[in-house]
Design a protein around this motif. Structure first.
Motif, PDB file in Angstrom:
ATOM      1  N   GLN A   1     -15.002  29.323  -6.744  1.00 49.67           N
ATOM      2  CA  GLN A   1     -14.949  29.881  -5.401  1.00 49.67           C
ATOM      3  C   GLN A   1     -13.562  30.493  -5.173  1.00 49.67           C
ATOM      4  O   GLN A   1     -12.796  30.005  -4.354  1.00 49.67           O
ATOM      5  N   PRO A   2     -13.251  31.564  -5.906  1.00 48.57           N
ATOM      6  CA  PRO A   2     -11.917  32.149  -5.729  1.00 48.57           C
ATOM      7  C   PRO A   2     -11.784  32.770  -4.339  1.00 48.57           C
ATOM      8  O   PRO A   2     -12.740  33.320  -3.813  1.00 48.57           O
ATOM      9  N   PRO A   3     -10.602  32.646  -3.743  1.00 44.36           N
ATOM     10  CA  PRO A   3     -10.418  33.247  -2.423  1.00 44.36           C
ATOM     11  C   PRO A   3     -10.637  34.760  -2.490  1.00 44.36           C
ATOM     12  O   PRO A   3     -10.290  35.371  -3.497  1.00 44.36           O
ATOM     13  N   PRO A   4     -11.232  35.369  -1.536  1.00 46.71           N
ATOM     14  CA  PRO A   4     -11.662  34.879  -0.227  1.00 46.71           C
ATOM     15  C   PRO A   4     -13.124  34.449  -0.184  1.00 46.71           C
ATOM     16  O   PRO A   4     -13.685  34.327   0.902  1.00 46.71           O
ATOM     17  N   ALA A   5     -13.780  34.234  -1.334  1.00 49.75           N
ATOM     18  CA  ALA A   5     -15.194  33.845  -1.355  1.00 49.75           C
ATOM     19  C   ALA A   5     -15.399  32.543  -0.594  1.00 49.75           C
ATOM     20  O   ALA A   5     -14.553  31.650  -0.615  1.00 49.75           O
ATOM     21  N   THR A   6     -16.544  32.424   0.059  1.00 51.32           N
ATOM     22  CA  THR A   6     -16.866  31.204   0.801  1.00 51.32           C
ATOM     23  C   THR A   6     -17.964  30.407   0.126  1.00 51.32           C
ATOM     24  O   THR A   6     -18.197  29.264   0.475  1.00 51.32           O
TER      25      THR A   6
ATOM     26  N   GLU B   1      -1.662  25.922  -1.243  1.00 52.42           N
ATOM     27  CA  GLU B   1      -1.799  26.011   0.215  1.00 52.42           C
ATOM     28  C   GLU B   1      -2.911  26.974   0.618  1.00 52.42           C
ATOM     29  O   GLU B   1      -3.679  26.708   1.530  1.00 52.42           O
ATOM     30  N   ASN B   2      -3.045  28.099  -0.096  1.00 52.81           N
ATOM     31  CA  ASN B   2      -4.046  29.103   0.261  1.00 52.81           C
ATOM     32  C   ASN B   2      -5.274  29.086  -0.654  1.00 52.81           C
ATOM     33  O   ASN B   2      -6.103  29.978  -0.582  1.00 52.81           O
ATOM     34  N   ASP B   3      -5.387  28.085  -1.524  1.00 52.74           N
ATOM     35  CA  ASP B   3      -6.525  28.015  -2.452  1.00 52.74           C
ATOM     36  C   ASP B   3      -6.802  26.562  -2.822  1.00 52.74           C
ATOM     37  O   ASP B   3      -6.067  25.953  -3.595  1.00 52.74           O
ATOM     38  N   ASN B   4      -7.869  26.003  -2.278  1.00 51.25           N
ATOM     39  CA  ASN B   4      -8.292  24.651  -2.658  1.00 51.25           C
ATOM     40  C   ASN B   4      -9.727  24.683  -3.181  1.00 51.25           C
ATOM     41  O   ASN B   4     -10.469  23.727  -3.037  1.00 51.25           O
ATOM     42  N   SER B   5     -10.099  25.792  -3.805  1.00 50.49           N
ATOM     43  CA  SER B   5     -11.443  25.949  -4.340  1.00 50.49           C
ATOM     44  C   SER B   5     -11.646  25.079  -5.585  1.00 50.49           C
ATOM     45  O   SER B   5     -10.700  24.573  -6.182  1.00 50.49           O
ATOM     46  N   VAL B   6     -12.901  24.927  -5.975  1.00 43.78           N
ATOM     47  CA  VAL B   6     -13.283  24.080  -7.108  1.00 43.78           C
ATOM     48  C   VAL B   6     -13.912  24.945  -8.194  1.00 43.78           C
ATOM     49  O   VAL B   6     -14.758  25.793  -7.900  1.00 43.78           O
TER      50      VAL B   6
ATOM     51  N   SER C   1      -3.368  21.530  -9.747  1.00 42.55           N
ATOM     52  CA  SER C   1      -4.771  21.216  -9.500  1.00 42.55           C
ATOM     53  C   SER C   1      -5.018  19.722  -9.623  1.00 42.55           C
ATOM     54  O   SER C   1      -4.187  18.987 -10.133  1.00 42.55           O
ATOM     55  N   LYS C   2      -6.186  19.314  -9.155  1.00 41.31           N
ATOM     56  CA  LYS C   2      -6.630  17.926  -9.261  1.00 41.31           C
ATOM     57  C   LYS C   2      -7.937  17.907 -10.046  1.00 41.31           C
ATOM     58  O   LYS C   2      -8.880  18.624  -9.704  1.00 41.31           O
ATOM     59  N   GLY C   3      -7.994  17.071 -11.078  1.00 43.99           N
ATOM     60  CA  GLY C   3      -9.211  16.944 -11.852  1.00 43.99           C
ATOM     61  C   GLY C   3     -10.269  16.162 -11.099  1.00 43.99           C
ATOM     62  O   GLY C   3      -9.963  15.325 -10.250  1.00 43.99           O
ATOM     63  N   LYS C   4     -11.527  16.437 -11.406  1.00 44.79           N
ATOM     64  CA  LYS C   4     -12.663  15.721 -10.835  1.00 44.79           C
ATOM     65  C   LYS C   4     -13.396  15.017 -11.974  1.00 44.79           C
ATOM     66  O   LYS C   4     -13.518  15.562 -13.066  1.00 44.79           O
ATOM     67  N   ILE C   5     -13.893  13.820 -11.720  1.00 39.24           N
ATOM     68  CA  ILE C   5     -14.585  13.066 -12.769  1.00 39.24           C
ATOM     69  C   ILE C   5     -15.883  13.762 -13.155  1.00 39.24           C
ATOM     70  O   ILE C   5     -16.666  14.151 -12.300  1.00 39.24           O
ATOM     71  N   GLN C   6     -16.085  13.916 -14.452  1.00 42.24           N
ATOM     72  CA  GLN C   6     -17.285  14.521 -15.027  1.00 42.24           C
ATOM     73  C   GLN C   6     -17.764  13.653 -16.182  1.00 42.24           C
ATOM     74  O   GLN C   6     -17.076  12.719 -16.590  1.00 42.24           O
ATOM     75  N   PHE C   7     -18.935  13.970 -16.742  1.00 42.96           N
ATOM     76  CA  PHE C   7     -19.498  13.206 -17.852  1.00 42.96           C
ATOM     77  C   PHE C   7     -19.745  14.108 -19.045  1.00 42.96           C
ATOM     78  O   PHE C   7     -20.254  15.212 -18.893  1.00 42.96           O
ATOM     79  N   ASN C   8     -19.357  13.615 -20.214  1.00 42.83           N
ATOM     80  CA  ASN C   8     -19.726  14.248 -21.480  1.00 42.83           C
ATOM     81  C   ASN C   8     -20.929  13.494 -22.024  1.00 42.83           C
ATOM     82  O   ASN C   8     -21.003  12.265 -21.911  1.00 42.83           O
ATOM     83  N   LEU C   9     -21.823  14.213 -22.655  1.00 44.76           N
ATOM     84  CA  LEU C   9     -22.957  13.602 -23.332  1.00 44.76           C
ATOM     85  C   LEU C   9     -22.981  14.200 -24.722  1.00 44.76           C
ATOM     86  O   LEU C   9     -22.875  15.422 -24.874  1.00 44.76           O
TER      87      LEU C   9
END
Length: 183
Positions: A108-113, A66-71, A28-36
């Motif tokens: 958004q687990p596959p096959p959800a859109t 390959e078959n799952d790039n959901s967030v 997976s690839k992390g996305k920048i988020q903020f802690n407060l």
């Protein structure tokens, strides 16, 4: 003995921490988020103290299959308990544990859109380790860099994971002047 002419025994700060976190056992690839959050500091001596507090901790990552790039988006309240060392006047080094209270998760687990809320029990509370360095750059403002690791035993073949690691940078504002004793 403790130097009450210079150091304050109790202090409080509020912090904002951009961080990058991702699962340790999933591609997976992390996305920048903020802690407060907010912290309470208690200095037992000139060089040692305890730190605790509460953070609103968000984690966001994208699967890299390959078959799952959901967030996935996860929200926690994090309660740290850290031993703090003050080797020099403006520097604080902290190491300790944390407990993460799970709040919510969407994905958004596959096959959800469309993103949907994960069912109850998909993610649960977890424990972790934190390490950080804080440097007071100007009066009541400090900058920090840190590492955190969060773990919860889970099924190794399950798509979801509760094992996360991440790096953070941050800015904190100290509510009381750290150089003046309590009056």
């Amino acid at each position: 003995s403790y130097d009450l002419e210079y150091y304050r025994k109790w202090n409080f700060d509020v912090l904002l921490q951009p961080h990058l976190s991702k699962p340790t056992n999933r591609d997976s690839k992390g996305k920048i988020q903020f802690n407060l959050g907010g912290r309470v500091h208690y200095r037992m001596t000139k060089s040692f103290g305890l730190t605790s507090g509460v953070d609103y901790h968000r984690i966001k990552y994208q699967y890299a299959y390959e078959n799952d790039n959901s967030v996935d988006h996860l929200n926690f309240f994090r309660l740290p308990l850290l031993l703090s060392v003050y080797p020099v006047k403006r520097l604080r080094l902290s190491l300790g544990g944390s407990y993460q209270f799970f709040l919510s998760a969407t994905g958004q687990p596959p096959p959800a859109t469309e993103p949907l809320a994960y069912p109850s029990g998909s993610f649960i509370n977890s424990i972790g380790v934190m390490a950080s360095a804080h440097y007071r750059v100007y009066r009541k403002f400090s900058a920090s860099i840190g590492f955190h690791f969060q773990k919860r035993s889970s099924n190794p073949i399950d798509r979801l994971s509760q094992n996360f690691k991440g790096f953070s940078i941050g800015v904190a504002y100290t509510l009381l002047n750290p150089n003046q004793p309590n009056k």
